[in-house]
Structures are given as structure tokens and as C-alpha cells.
Design a protein around this motif. Structure first.
Motif, PDB file in Angstrom:
ATOM      1  N   PHE A 115       0.612  -1.166   0.006  1.00  0.00           N
ATOM      2  CA  PHE A 115      -0.014  -0.002  -0.074  1.00  0.00           C
ATOM      3  C   PHE A 115       0.718   1.207  -0.062  1.00  0.00           C
ATOM      4  N   ALA A 116       1.603   1.428   0.945  1.00  0.00           N
ATOM      5  CA  ALA A 116       2.226   2.894   1.341  1.00  0.00           C
ATOM      6  C   ALA A 116       3.109   3.180   0.087  1.00  0.00           C
ATOM      7  N   ALA A 117       4.222   2.258  -0.377  1.00  0.00           N
ATOM      8  CA  ALA A 117       4.933   2.605  -1.508  1.00  0.00           C
ATOM      9  C   ALA A 117       4.246   2.691  -2.794  1.00  0.00           C
ATOM     10  N   LEU A 118       3.150   2.330  -2.890  1.00  0.00           N
ATOM     11  CA  LEU A 118       1.992   2.606  -4.071  1.00  0.00           C
ATOM     12  C   LEU A 118       1.197   3.745  -3.973  1.00  0.00           C
ATOM     13  N   ASN A 119       1.413   4.680  -2.971  1.00  0.00           N
ATOM     14  CA  ASN A 119       0.790   5.866  -2.932  1.00  0.00           C
ATOM     15  C   ASN A 119      -0.723   5.756  -2.329  1.00  0.00           C
ATOM     16  N   ILE A 120      -0.873   4.800  -1.595  1.00  0.00           N
ATOM     17  CA  ILE A 120      -2.309   4.284  -1.139  1.00  0.00           C
ATOM     18  C   ILE A 120      -2.171   4.859   0.117  1.00  0.00           C
ATOM     19  N   PRO A 121      -2.957   5.936   0.697  1.00  0.00           N
ATOM     20  CA  PRO A 121      -2.781   6.349   1.976  1.00  0.00           C
ATOM     21  C   PRO A 121      -3.710   5.577   2.965  1.00  0.00           C
ATOM     22  N   GLU A 122      -3.380   5.721   4.154  1.00  0.00           N
ATOM     23  CA  GLU A 122      -4.340   4.775   5.350  1.00  0.00           C
ATOM     24  C   GLU A 122      -5.668   4.577   5.007  1.00  0.00           C
ATOM     25  N   ALA A 123      -6.223   5.844   4.703  1.00  0.00           N
ATOM     26  CA  ALA A 123      -7.858   5.897   4.503  1.00  0.00           C
ATOM     27  C   ALA A 123      -8.599   5.352   3.326  1.00  0.00           C
ATOM     28  N   HIS A 124      -7.435   4.906   2.497  1.00  0.00           N
ATOM     29  CA  HIS A 124      -8.119   4.652   0.915  1.00  0.00           C
ATOM     30  C   HIS A 124      -9.026   3.158   1.230  1.00  0.00           C
ATOM     31  N   PRO A 125      -9.926   3.340   0.441  1.00  0.00           N
ATOM     32  CA  PRO A 125     -10.959   1.957   0.435  1.00  0.00           C
ATOM     33  C   PRO A 125     -10.254   0.805   0.155  1.00  0.00           C
ATOM     34  N   ALA A 126      -9.090   0.843  -0.407  1.00  0.00           N
ATOM     35  CA  ALA A 126      -8.354  -0.532  -0.658  1.00  0.00           C
ATOM     36  C   ALA A 126      -7.854  -1.161   0.527  1.00  0.00           C
ATOM     37  N   ARG A 127      -7.630  -0.410   1.593  1.00  0.00           N
ATOM     38  CA  ARG A 127      -7.015  -0.795   2.897  1.00  0.00           C
ATOM     39  C   ARG A 127      -8.136  -1.557   3.832  1.00  0.00           C
ATOM     40  N   ASP A 128      -9.481  -1.403   3.535  1.00  0.00           N
ATOM     41  CA  ASP A 128     -10.516  -1.896   3.989  1.00  0.00           C
ATOM     42  C   ASP A 128     -10.621  -3.305   4.517  1.00  0.00           C
ATOM     43  N   MET A 129     -10.826  -3.779   5.340  1.00  0.00           N
ATOM     44  CA  MET A 129     -10.644  -5.232   5.875  1.00  0.00           C
ATOM     45  C   MET A 129     -11.401  -6.020   4.972  1.00  0.00           C
ATOM     46  N   GLN A 130     -12.473  -5.576   4.609  1.00  0.00           N
ATOM     47  CA  GLN A 130     -13.482  -6.450   3.610  1.00  0.00           C
ATOM     48  C   GLN A 130     -12.746  -6.739   2.396  1.00  0.00           C
ATOM     49  N   ASP A 131     -11.585  -5.874   1.787  1.00  0.00           N
ATOM     50  CA  ASP A 131     -10.778  -6.200   0.838  1.00  0.00           C
ATOM     51  C   ASP A 131      -9.576  -7.217   0.949  1.00  0.00           C
ATOM     52  N   THR A 132      -8.983  -6.846   2.098  1.00  0.00           N
ATOM     53  CA  THR A 132      -7.468  -7.432   2.533  1.00  0.00           C
ATOM     54  C   THR A 132      -7.513  -8.492   3.374  1.00  0.00           C
ATOM     55  N   PHE A 133      -6.787  -9.666   3.126  1.00  0.00           N
ATOM     56  CA  PHE A 133      -6.703 -10.500   4.274  1.00  0.00           C
ATOM     57  C   PHE A 133      -5.223 -10.016   5.006  1.00  0.00           C
ATOM     58  N   TYR A 134      -5.702  -9.512   6.458  1.00  0.00           N
ATOM     59  CA  TYR A 134      -4.660  -9.064   7.252  1.00  0.00           C
ATOM     60  C   TYR A 134      -4.206 -10.476   7.934  1.00  0.00           C
ATOM     61  N   LEU A 135      -2.566 -10.504   8.256  1.00  0.00           N
ATOM     62  CA  LEU A 135      -2.301 -11.486   9.038  1.00  0.00           C
ATOM     63  C   LEU A 135      -1.804 -11.391  10.287  1.00  0.00           C
ATOM     64  N   GLY A 136      -1.742  -9.925  10.664  1.00  0.00           N
ATOM     65  CA  GLY A 136      -1.214  -9.552  11.782  1.00  0.00           C
ATOM     66  C   GLY A 136       0.295  -9.269  11.795  1.00  0.00           C
ATOM     67  N   GLY A 137       0.911  -8.453  12.562  1.00  0.00           N
ATOM     68  CA  GLY A 137       2.331  -7.989  12.621  1.00  0.00           C
ATOM     69  C   GLY A 137       2.810  -7.492  11.568  1.00  0.00           C
ATOM     70  N   ASN A 138       1.816  -6.396  10.918  1.00  0.00           N
ATOM     71  CA  ASN A 138       1.912  -5.775   9.542  1.00  0.00           C
ATOM     72  C   ASN A 138       2.039  -6.582   8.468  1.00  0.00           C
ATOM     73  N   LEU A 139       1.826  -7.818   8.405  1.00  0.00           N
ATOM     74  CA  LEU A 139       1.834  -8.676   7.195  1.00  0.00           C
ATOM     75  C   LEU A 139       0.374  -8.818   6.726  1.00  0.00           C
ATOM     76  N   LEU A 140       0.396  -9.184   5.304  1.00  0.00           N
ATOM     77  CA  LEU A 140      -1.056  -9.295   4.828  1.00  0.00           C
ATOM     78  C   LEU A 140      -0.959 -10.090   3.638  1.00  0.00           C
ATOM     79  N   LEU A 141      -1.894 -10.706   2.942  1.00  0.00           N
ATOM     80  CA  LEU A 141      -1.771 -11.520   1.654  1.00  0.00           C
ATOM     81  C   LEU A 141      -1.927 -10.272   0.590  1.00  0.00           C
ATOM     82  N   ARG A 142      -1.008 -10.203  -0.337  1.00  0.00           N
ATOM     83  CA  ARG A 142      -1.027  -9.251  -1.297  1.00  0.00           C
ATOM     84  C   ARG A 142      -2.248  -9.298  -2.153  1.00  0.00           C
TER      85      ARG A 142
END
Length: 346
Positions: free
Chosen positions: A161-188
Motif C-alpha cells: 500500500f504505502a509505497a504505491l501511494n495508497i494512503p491509510e484512509a483509502h478504501p483498498a485498505r478496508d478489512m473487507q478487501d484485504t486478508f490481514y495476517l497480523g504483525g504488519n503482514l498481509l496477503l498481497r
């Protein structure tokens, strides 16, 4: 199949004593044990069971004669008859288990396969349509001078996200879109992180194509899956502009689909500016097949590149969508089954 005899040593209507009924029970026990022992199949055992214990069986006949006995003697015969019935039923059950086990062993022996025997021939397999579609897409871009780059499927927030200019408030970061794994990790959620990782270690000019598996929290239906495949393209060089992007996309789509009408529609992606979505006319309607745009200068600056000198474009596509269009597949779920009737078509 053994038959149960209905003949007695003397007529039942002539039996008037406990001794006579006991003799009949002894005779029944002896004959039953012999016939159970020589039974060859479950059907024979069932015939014996009905003949001995059915409503019109021999045991019922003997018990029917108890009415002529004095009341205090009837329990003696009833108790003996119940014990005999229980004993014979156990024998029938045990014999049935023996017959069933023997039949199973015979079946296993008949169907045994000699794994050391020479093969009679191995049928040819089929490459999965998603694999061949991915390879075809990559080959077309390699023919245009691109090289293949790959990266991890488990990513950090920075690269995804961050390096691709996707700010924290961007909808792509929504939990409904992304599988978060914890520890700042996620499935791309896309293969764009591969581009960032590549540029960190390879100065421009670069031309790469990045195929891979991606993950999003999508509900499964005919056109969506939580696991799918993408191919993304990146070119960074001096003097690149949108006409280079458009020419590259048109050349690729013509090579893949043939002569189909293509249109570009203005769109928005946080890591490209300007951005566009690309449609092809398929089966009488416009179908979106790609997203693309010029790399946002903020992304270049984040990588330490001077946007006054370097410019670039990026494009991304879903392999499943291209595969479905090319082969006329109407449901994405067909691509993930093991149905050989479907897979053998390719």
C-alpha cells in the motif's frame, strides 16, 4: 439354500407334557445349529431365521402348544425357549459376520492390482487453462522486450500500500478487501509490490512483467474469487508518455484477442496519474479487461527517482478474465474444480 423342516417327531397337537416340549426344543436346537453351520450366504441365514423364529416358524409352533400345559409349568418352557432363541440369534449373527468377511476378502483378492506389473500406458495430461493463459500473456510481453519479475505472496503494508501511494484512509485498505495476517503482514492484493521491490534493486530503465497469485476478501460467485491471478506490467524510462502506454496495450490486446474493438476510459488508481480502464467489445458488449496509467510522480520520488527525468507506465490484468473471454467460460468457479470433463477440453 437350506430349508427348515416343519416336521416334528410327533404332532404338536398331541403334546401335553413339559418333557415333550423340551424334546421338541432340543430337536430344534440341534437342527438349527447344524443348518446355521453349513449356510453359504446371507440369504440362507435369513431363510433359516424366518423358518425358526418367524410368526409361522417352528419355535412359534412349539410355544403355541404351551396352552395345554398347567399354568405353573408354562414359565419353564417359555424361559427355555427365550434362551434358545437368544443363543441361535447370536450364532446367526456370528455366521453372517464370517460370511461377510469371507466375501470381502474374496473381492479384495479378485480386485487386487499388481503394482509391479508393467504399465499398459499412461494417458497424456492437460496443462491447466490458467497456466497456458498466463504463459501466453507473459510471452507476448517478453516479445516486446520485457523481463519477468516475481515477489512474495505474503507482503508488508509498505510494499502493498504505502509505497504505491495508497494512503491509510483509502478504501483498498478496508478489512473487507484485504486478508490481514497480523504483525504488519498481509496477503498481497495485487502484484504491484513486485514492481516496487524490483525498482529498489534495479535502476531504470526497466521493463518488467509480474505474474502471480493474489488475494482479496471477495464473495465467491460466477465472476469473483478470493484467490485469483494477475499480470502487471511496468516500464520506466526517459521520455515515456501515455501514447507509449496506449500503443503497448493495443499491441498486446491485438496479439491476444485478435481484431476486437478497444476503448480507453478515464479512471482513478492511487499509484498512476492519469489512469484509464481498458475495455474490449466481446459478444456484443463492452467488457473491462485491464487497468493502466502513467506512474504517479509520488511513487517515483518514494523510490529516490527524479520524476523530472524518469517517467513510466503500468498496467494490470486479471488472468481469469482473459482466460474466460478467450475460451468462452461462463463461470470462474469452473477454473478451480477438478472436473476432468471440463479440463480435458484444453
Amino acid at each position: 439354500m437350506p430349508k427348515v423342516s416343519n416336521k416334528y417327531s410327533f404332532p404338536l397337537n398331541a403334546i401335553t407334557t413339559v418333557a415333550q416340549l423340551n424334546d421338541q426344543l432340543d430337536l430344534l436346537e440341534s437342527e438349527a445349529m447344524k443348518q446355521i453351520a453349513v449356510s453359504k450366504d446371507p440369504e440362507s441365514l435369513e431363510s433359516l431365521r424366518v423358518g425358526f423364529f418367524g410368526k409361522k416358524g417352528r419355535l412359534s409352533g412349539i410355544l403355541g402348544s404351551m396352552g395345554k400345559l398347567p399354568g405353573n409349568e408354562r414359565p419353564l418352557i417359555g424361559q427355555r425357549a427365550n434362551l434358545l432363541k437368544t443363543e441361535l440369534q447370536k450364532l446367526i449373527t456370528k455366521k453372517l459376520e464370517e460370511l461377510t468377511t469371507a466375501e470381502l476378502n474374496n473381492q479384495l483378492a479378485r480386485e487386487a492390482i499388481d503394482v509391479t506389473a508393467p504399465s499398459s500406458g499412461v494417458p497424456f495430461g492437460h496443462r491447466h487453462p490458467l497456466i497456458t493463459t498466463t504463459e501466453n500473456i507473459v510471452d507476448l510481453f517478453c516479445g516486446l522486450g520485457y523481463s519477468v519479475a516475481e515477489g512474495p505472496e505474503i507482503e508488508t503494508d509498505h510494499y502493498n500500500f504505502a509505497a504505491l501511494n495508497i494512503p491509510e484512509a483509502h478504501p483498498a485498505r478496508d478489512m473487507q478487501d484485504t486478508f490481514y495476517l497480523g504483525g504488519n503482514l498481509l496477503l498481497r492484493t495485487h502484484t504491484s509490490p513486485v514492481q516496487i521491490r524490483y525498482l529498489e534493486n534495479n535502476p531504470p530503465p526497466v521493463r518488467i512483467v509480474a505474474p502471480g497469485r493474489v488475494y482479496r476478501r471477495d464473495a465467491v460467485d460466477a465472476t469473483h474469487s478470493p484467490v485469483f491471478h494477475q499480470v502487471e506490467v511496468l516500464a520506466i524510462d526517459e521520455g515515456l508518455n501515455f501514447s507509449h502506454l496506449r500503443g503497448t496495450v493495443l499491441a498486446f490486446l491485438k496479439a491476444f484477442f485478435g481484431e476486437l474493438p478497444v476503448r480507453f476510459r478515464a479512471s482513478y488508481f492511487p499509484f498512476t496519474e492519469p489512469s484509464a480502464e481498458v475495455d474490449v467489445q466481446w459478444r456484443g458488449r463492452w467488457l473491462e479487461v485491464m487497468g493502466c496509467g502513467m506512474v504517479d510522480p509520488a511513487v517515483l520520488e518514494g523510490l529516490g527517482l527524479d520524476p523530472e527525468r524518469w517517467s513510466g507506465f503500468a498496467a494490470g490484468l486479471g488472468v481469469e478474465r482473459f482466460c474466460m473471454v478467450r475460451h468462452g467460460v461462463d463461470d470462474i468457479r469452473r477454473l478451480y474444480t477438478s472436473d476432468l470433463r471440463f479440463l480435458e477440453q484444453f
